[in-house]
Design a protein around this motif. Structure first.
Motif, PDB file in Angstrom:
ATOM      1  N   GLY A  50     -29.701  33.585  32.454  1.00  0.00           N
ATOM      2  CA  GLY A  50     -29.952  33.692  31.024  1.00  0.00           C
ATOM      3  C   GLY A  50     -29.004  34.630  30.303  1.00  0.00           C
ATOM      4  N   ASN A  51     -27.900  34.978  30.930  1.00  0.00           N
ATOM      5  CA  ASN A  51     -26.978  35.896  30.255  1.00  0.00           C
ATOM      6  C   ASN A  51     -26.283  35.215  29.093  1.00  0.00           C
ATOM      7  N   GLU A  52     -25.722  36.014  28.227  1.00  0.00           N
ATOM      8  CA  GLU A  52     -24.968  35.474  27.108  1.00  0.00           C
ATOM      9  C   GLU A  52     -23.483  35.723  27.277  1.00  0.00           C
ATOM     10  N   GLY A  53     -23.111  36.425  28.328  1.00  0.00           N
ATOM     11  CA  GLY A  53     -21.706  36.746  28.552  1.00  0.00           C
ATOM     12  C   GLY A  53     -21.020  35.721  29.425  1.00  0.00           C
ATOM     13  N   PRO A  54     -19.685  35.735  29.423  1.00  0.00           N
ATOM     14  CA  PRO A  54     -18.935  34.784  30.245  1.00  0.00           C
ATOM     15  C   PRO A  54     -18.903  35.212  31.704  1.00  0.00           C
ATOM     16  N   ASP A  55     -18.688  34.262  32.585  1.00  0.00           N
ATOM     17  CA  ASP A  55     -18.482  34.571  34.000  1.00  0.00           C
ATOM     18  C   ASP A  55     -17.005  34.790  34.286  1.00  0.00           C
ATOM     19  N   ARG A  56     -16.158  34.564  33.282  1.00  0.00           N
ATOM     20  CA  ARG A  56     -14.721  34.780  33.409  1.00  0.00           C
ATOM     21  C   ARG A  56     -14.290  35.749  32.312  1.00  0.00           C
ATOM     22  N   LEU A  57     -13.481  36.708  32.688  1.00  0.00           N
ATOM     23  CA  LEU A  57     -12.980  37.689  31.731  1.00  0.00           C
ATOM     24  C   LEU A  57     -11.477  37.807  31.879  1.00  0.00           C
ATOM     25  N   GLY A  58     -10.732  37.388  30.862  1.00  0.00           N
ATOM     26  CA  GLY A  58      -9.287  37.527  30.895  1.00  0.00           C
ATOM     27  C   GLY A  58      -8.635  36.859  32.087  1.00  0.00           C
ATOM     28  N   GLY A  59      -9.187  35.736  32.545  1.00  0.00           N
ATOM     29  CA  GLY A  59      -8.640  35.034  33.695  1.00  0.00           C
ATOM     30  C   GLY A  59      -9.282  35.438  35.007  1.00  0.00           C
ATOM     31  N   PHE A  60     -10.009  36.546  35.014  1.00  0.00           N
ATOM     32  CA  PHE A  60     -10.697  36.987  36.218  1.00  0.00           C
ATOM     33  C   PHE A  60     -12.043  36.297  36.324  1.00  0.00           C
ATOM     34  N   GLN A  61     -12.427  35.981  37.559  1.00  0.00           N
ATOM     35  CA  GLN A  61     -13.704  35.326  37.839  1.00  0.00           C
ATOM     36  C   GLN A  61     -14.602  36.302  38.579  1.00  0.00           C
ATOM     37  N   LEU A  62     -15.835  36.444  38.114  1.00  0.00           N
ATOM     38  CA  LEU A  62     -16.799  37.255  38.858  1.00  0.00           C
ATOM     39  C   LEU A  62     -17.050  36.607  40.214  1.00  0.00           C
ATOM     40  N   VAL A  63     -17.074  37.426  41.261  1.00  0.00           N
ATOM     41  CA  VAL A  63     -17.265  36.925  42.621  1.00  0.00           C
ATOM     42  C   VAL A  63     -18.274  37.804  43.349  1.00  0.00           C
ATOM     43  N   SER A  64     -18.648  37.384  44.533  1.00  0.00           N
ATOM     44  CA  SER A  64     -19.553  38.196  45.346  1.00  0.00           C
ATOM     45  C   SER A  64     -18.776  39.372  45.929  1.00  0.00           C
ATOM     46  N   TRP A  65     -19.510  40.386  46.346  1.00  0.00           N
ATOM     47  CA  TRP A  65     -18.862  41.523  46.994  1.00  0.00           C
ATOM     48  C   TRP A  65     -18.158  41.073  48.272  1.00  0.00           C
ATOM     49  N   ASP A  66     -18.745  40.127  49.012  1.00  0.00           N
ATOM     50  CA  ASP A  66     -18.123  39.660  50.250  1.00  0.00           C
ATOM     51  C   ASP A  66     -16.754  39.040  49.981  1.00  0.00           C
ATOM     52  N   GLU A  67     -16.654  38.197  48.947  1.00  0.00           N
ATOM     53  CA  GLU A  67     -15.368  37.590  48.583  1.00  0.00           C
ATOM     54  C   GLU A  67     -14.358  38.666  48.170  1.00  0.00           C
ATOM     55  N   TRP A  68     -14.829  39.636  47.380  1.00  0.00           N
ATOM     56  CA  TRP A  68     -13.959  40.695  46.879  1.00  0.00           C
ATOM     57  C   TRP A  68     -13.442  41.553  48.035  1.00  0.00           C
ATOM     58  N   PHE A  69     -14.335  41.909  48.956  1.00  0.00           N
ATOM     59  CA  PHE A  69     -13.915  42.720  50.103  1.00  0.00           C
ATOM     60  C   PHE A  69     -12.958  41.951  51.005  1.00  0.00           C
ATOM     61  N   ALA A  70     -13.142  40.643  51.134  1.00  0.00           N
ATOM     62  CA  ALA A  70     -12.204  39.839  51.926  1.00  0.00           C
ATOM     63  C   ALA A  70     -10.806  39.907  51.316  1.00  0.00           C
ATOM     64  N   ALA A  71     -10.723  39.821  49.988  1.00  0.00           N
ATOM     65  CA  ALA A  71      -9.427  39.919  49.307  1.00  0.00           C
ATOM     66  C   ALA A  71      -8.849  41.328  49.428  1.00  0.00           C
ATOM     67  N   LEU A  72      -9.702  42.346  49.354  1.00  0.00           N
ATOM     68  CA  LEU A  72      -9.254  43.730  49.508  1.00  0.00           C
ATOM     69  C   LEU A  72      -8.638  43.923  50.894  1.00  0.00           C
ATOM     70  N   ASP A  73      -9.307  43.396  51.918  1.00  0.00           N
ATOM     71  CA  ASP A  73      -8.802  43.505  53.288  1.00  0.00           C
ATOM     72  C   ASP A  73      -7.514  42.706  53.471  1.00  0.00           C
ATOM     73  N   GLU A  74      -7.484  41.489  52.927  1.00  0.00           N
ATOM     74  CA  GLU A  74      -6.300  40.630  53.056  1.00  0.00           C
ATOM     75  C   GLU A  74      -5.067  41.280  52.430  1.00  0.00           C
ATOM     76  N   ASN A  75      -5.270  41.982  51.321  1.00  0.00           N
ATOM     77  CA  ASN A  75      -4.171  42.648  50.630  1.00  0.00           C
ATOM     78  C   ASN A  75      -3.917  44.059  51.159  1.00  0.00           C
ATOM     79  N   LYS A  76      -4.710  44.464  52.160  1.00  0.00           N
ATOM     80  CA  LYS A  76      -4.582  45.789  52.790  1.00  0.00           C
ATOM     81  C   LYS A  76      -4.608  46.909  51.743  1.00  0.00           C
ATOM     82  N   LEU A  77      -5.644  46.860  50.894  1.00  0.00           N
ATOM     83  CA  LEU A  77      -5.788  47.836  49.822  1.00  0.00           C
ATOM     84  C   LEU A  77      -6.959  48.780  50.049  1.00  0.00           C
ATOM     85  N   ALA A  78      -6.865  49.931  49.427  1.00  0.00           N
ATOM     86  CA  ALA A  78      -7.947  50.907  49.350  1.00  0.00           C
ATOM     87  C   ALA A  78      -8.154  51.201  47.870  1.00  0.00           C
TER      88      ALA A  78
END
Length: 99
Positions: A50-78
């Protein structure tokens, strides 16, 4: 003073304590694409029913923490954050390469 976070639970707790949500964006990179990471803050209802906000912001897509952490690990970032208690709940951070 800055603190470097690599532990998933530490990163999630730091972000969620400031109303943070994980976001990703795939962007062209030569012949392929690369994934950009971001955290968005102050949009606590952005991905709820029931939100009124977008799921996309400036080209970014909201994702699960698991997806985000997978990308963080893949890019070897802290994530570097301020550990200054005087900073309150400010959501200042930057991504850095893991050593």
């Amino acid at each position: 003073m800055a603190k470097t976070l690599t532990d998933r639970e530490d990163i999630r707790q730091w972000a969620e304590a400031r109303g943070g949500n994980p976001m990703l964006m795939d962007t062209p990179d030569g012949t392929g694409s690369r994934t950009l990471l971001q955290l968005t803050f102050g949009q606590h209802a952005i991905n709820t029913d029931g939100n009124e906000g977008p799921d996309r912001l400036g080209g970014f897509q909201l994702v699960s923490w698991d997806e985000w952490f997978a990308a963080l690990d893949e890019n070897k970032l802290a994530v570097v954050v301020s550990d200054d208690p005087a900073g309150g709940s400010e959501a200042e951070f930057e991504f850095v390469a893991r050593d």
